[in-house]
Motif scaffolding. Structure first.
Motif, short mmCIF file in Angstrom:
data_model
loop_
_atom_site.label_atom_id
_atom_site.label_comp_id
_atom_site.label_asym_id
_atom_site.label_seq_id
_atom_site.Cartn_x
_atom_site.Cartn_y
_atom_site.Cartn_z
N ARG A 131 -1.54 -4.28 0.67
CA ARG A 131 -2.94 -4.13 0.29
C ARG A 131 -3.71 -5.39 0.71
O ARG A 131 -3.21 -6.52 0.58
CB ARG A 131 -3.09 -3.92 -1.22
N THR B 159 -5.70 -1.99 4.33
CA THR B 159 -4.28 -2.28 4.51
C THR B 159 -4.10 -3.30 5.62
O THR B 159 -4.72 -3.21 6.69
CB THR B 159 -3.49 -1.00 4.88
N GLN C 187 0.84 -1.20 0.00
CA GLN C 187 0.00 0.00 0.00
C GLN C 187 0.87 1.24 0.00
O GLN C 187 0.47 2.28 -0.53
CB GLN C 187 -0.90 -0.02 1.25
#
Length: 789
Positions: A200, A220, A184
């Motif tokens: 992610r 996340t 992320q």
């Protein structure tokens, strides 16, 4: 016993709040707020001495090394049970206390002349070994330092190495292109104490590792990669070892504190006490306060007294006005003082000043008054002051006053001071006057010291007639209708109520009507008192003028004496010059006669020698006369001209001596003459003349009895102080050199001023071992018998 209510009425608690603001800790501030009058005169003197020592240090530009600290009493209680361990932040609280104790223990001995502080601070050590251990182990923020132990230092080095390795490894992974597509973001962080990277949610299966947290958005996952788990586990093991080592260190320090808990508690008590005393000393310096006398006599004397809260209030407003000082004395034959005068003229503040300063003095605190002020060691201070009307208690103002006065009469005795404001008011004036007079008489019979204020004319007359009572008044400027706030004893004051009412806008016809209703007798009496006050002011002005003329006359007398001395000096100089000229003439004749000796062969040798001897004898006579009239060419030496080891001539002794010491401030010089050391004023010193006391020293060496030419008694009766002391100094020097062990000084009784001055001079004289008043057979208090060193 002085009640809490009395202290509040006199605003003693307000004063303590102001003083406590200088405290360095809540506990020392509370110690100031807890100050109360002491029961023992010795305790008061001990506190006076300690405060004066602190002020003596500050007068030299230094302050006690006090700074902010915490109350460690609770921590000392927590550590006392066996096995208990204090937190690092709690242990760090001991550092300021131990630092102050150590610093003050070394600071105080640096100052000379301290009387009580060295004994108190002698209990301080600062526990230097414990202090060094704590400072080495714990920082100011309450965290254990690496330097606490080598083991802890090693563990923390390894922890830092591992963390750097883990961070480096994770940073490499975030930069790996094959992995970064699943991230992320490219930062690393910690979750649940483990290093993680943000992945992610839809790709968390693509990064092998352990999920430790999920973001709030749910997008996340914070994953600890498998590649660093081993290092993280090792990091946790080291963290556990670190905590165990920290606990061991804290346990060891806590054990030492436990072992020395009593000593630390004692030193902490001294620090708190010093901080409390320092608050008083700082306030005393701010108001230029002095230590009063606490006496066993039932008398109060105030000189230049000021109400401290009034002084502070004026300073706070930045006003140029100054508090008018209060002077009063009560005791002995007169034990009751009734103060009268106009409204807002300062009557109440006067008796409040008496009460508040008495509380301060009995609490061992300096007071804002002259050092000659004195207070009695009383057992109670009884006060009836203020409007205590109470709806709840169903009491009117008069009823409340009567109840208070009843309690005062019940408690009052010969060791009580009573303050009553607005005596006799609140009811019918005639009945109030009668009741007030009876109360004053009762308190007088009990032997109490009474200060009261009133407006009732009947009380003024009663006090004027009653022996042992005194009227006093607050001065008032009748022309400007303003109070002057000065207390005058011996005469009653006026209220000036009608005049003040007219000044502040009451219609003239109303004031005139009031005067008519008041009656002619009252108006005539007020006018008579006003005339007397004006005449008194006029006489005081004349006395002041007479005093100025007297001072001018004394200055003229001194100037005349100076001129006479100058004329005498010129006469001596003239005679000295004439005799020098005569000596030169005789010397010239003598030279001529010797030159012509060979030409007078026909004369008999004996006749010639006789003439020469006659001329030489005449020359010696002129030389001796010259010595009598000659001026001291060098004059008196100044203190800067004299050095230790110099030989100088001492006028009062008549011969030379060696300088062994110089007291510049006292303008005195120590002289060694023979086997003794004496102290003489600088005015007695001249340039050496080569006259040594050899014969006198031999005489003293050959006999044990004093030189009979030196008297063993001196009579100073009738002399002024300065004249007497100038006679006393050479008398003591000669008596000491003559070998006397004891001498007698006759000064008489008189007013006692001369006796007091003589004994103060003897107190600091280096030749005096001790002295005492004479026995009845020696002259009793009219003489002082001195034992010489």
């Amino acid at each position: 016993m002085i009640s809490k209510n009395t202290l509040q009425l006199l605003e003693f608690d307000r004063l303590l709040e102001i003083i406590s603001s200088a405290g360095h800790s809540d506990i020392s501030k509370q110690a100031v707020l807890d100050i109360a009058p002491l029961f023992s005169g010795d305790d008061m003197q001990d506190r006076f001495l300690l405060i004066e020592d602190i002020r003596r240090i500050s007068s030299q530009g230094f302050f006690l090394r006090l700074h902010a600290f915490q109350d460690i009493t609770y921590l000392l209680g927590r550590v006392r049970p066996q096995g208990s361990v204090l937190e690092a932040s709690e242990i760090s609280a001991f550092v300021p206390v131990l630092e102050m104790a150590l610093e003050i223990s070394t600071q105080v001995p640096e100052f000379e002349g301290l009387k009580a502080l060295p004994e108190l601070t002698g209990q301080l050590s600062g526990q230097p070994e414990l202090l060094r251990t704590i400072q080495k182990s714990i920082d100011a923020d309450g965290r254990v330092k690496d330097s606490a132990s080598p083991v802890l230092a090693g563990i923390r080095r390894e922890l830092r190495r591992l963390e750097i390795s883990i961070q480096k490894k994770l940073e490499e992974m975030t930069r790996d292109t094959s992995l970064s597509v699943f991230l992320q973001d490219d930062f690393i962080t910690k979750r649940a104490g483990r290093w993680v990277i943000p992945v992610r949610m839809d790709s968390k299966g693509m990064v092998p590792g352990v999920v430790h947290d999920i973001s709030k958005s749910g997008e996340t996952a914070f994953i600890e990669p498998l590649a660093v788990i081993h290092f993280s586990n090792e990091l946790e093991n080291l963290s556990a070892e670190e905590k165990a080592e920290e606990l061991r260190i804290l346990r060891a320090i806590s054990a030492v504190i436990r072992e020395r808990a009593d000593e630390i508690a004692a030193e902490f008590a001294v620090i708190v006490h010093l901080d409390m005393l320092n608050c008083i000393a700082r306030f005393s310096d701010q108001l230029r306060m002095e230590v009063p006398e606490i006496s066993g006599s039932n008398a109060i004397r105030l000189l230049h007294a000021r109400h401290p809260l009034l002084v502070m209030a004026l300073e706070k407003t930045g006003s140029d006005r100054e508090v008018v000082p209060l002077d009063l004395q009560l005791g002995g034959d007169e034990t009751c003082m009734v103060i009268t005068g106009s409204n807002a003229g300062g009557k109440t503040i006067s008796i409040k000043t008496v009460g508040l300063l008495l509380c301060m003095a009995l609490s061992g605190m300096p007071v804002p008054a002259g050092s000659s002020s004195s207070f009695p060691l009383v057992s109670s201070l009884l006060v009836d002051m203020g409007d205590e009307q109470s709806i709840e208690s169903n009491l009117s103002t008069f009823s409340a006053h009567v109840r208070n006065i009843a309690q005062v009469l019940e408690t009052a005795d010969a060791r009580a001071v009573v303050l009553i404001d607005e005596l006799g008011t609140g009811t019918d004036p005639d009945e109030g006057t009668a009741l007030a007079c009876a109360v004053l008489k009762e308190l007088q019979q009990k032997g109490s010291l009474v200060f009261a204020t009133t407006h009732l004319m009947g009380i003024k007359g009663f006090v004027h007639r009653a022996p042992g009572m005194a009227n006093a008044s607050m001065e008032f400027d009748k022309k400007t209708l303003t109070p002057l706030y000065r207390l005058r004893t011996g005469e009653p004051g006026q209220s000036y109520a009608l005049e003040i009412a007219r000044k502040f806008g009451l219609p003239a016809h109303v004031v005139d009507a009031a005067k008519e209703l008041l009656g002619g007798g009252k108006v005539e009496l007020d006018n008579l008192m006003a005339d007397l006050n004006e005449k008194r002011a006029e006489y005081e002005g004349l006395l002041s003028e007479l005093q100025m003329k007297r001072e001018e006359a004394e200055l003229k007398i001194k100037e005349a004496e100076k001129r006479i001395a100058e004329a005498e000096t010129k006469k001596r100089e003239t005679l000295s010059a004439a005799h020098r000229e005569a000596l030169d003439i005789v010397s010239d004749i003598k030279r001529q006669m010797r030159a012509e000796l060979d030409d007078i062969k026909k004369k008999e040798k004996q006749e010639l020698q006789d003439k020469i001897k006659e001329v030489e004898q005449r020359q010696r006579q002129i030389t001796e006369t010259l010595a009598q009239y000659a001026m001291d060419e060098t004059g008196a030496l100044s203190i800067e001209d004299i050095h230790i080891g110099d030989m100088v001539f001492v006028k009062s002794l008549g011969y030379d001596g060696a300088v062994s010491g110089i007291m510049a401030k006292a303008e005195r010089v120590k002289i060694i003459s023979g086997s003794k050391e004496i102290l003489v004023p600088i005015s007695d010193i001249r340039i050496k003349k080569g006259r040594l006391p050899a014969e006198k020293k031999d005489k003293i060496r050959q006999q044990d009895t004093p030189d009979e030419m030196v008297p063993s008694r001196i009579n100073l009766v009738g002399m002024r102080v300065d004249e007497a002391l100038s006679k006393l100094e050479p008398f003591l020097n000669h008596a000491s050199l003559a070998g006397f062990r004891e001498v007698t000084i006759i000064h008489g009784y008189g007013t006692g001023i001369l006796a007091k001055a003589v004994r103060e001079h003897l107190t600091r004289h280096p030749l005096v071992r001790q002295f005492r008043p004479g026995e009845p057979s020696e002259g009793a208090g009219g003489v002082t018998v001195v034992e010489l060193a």
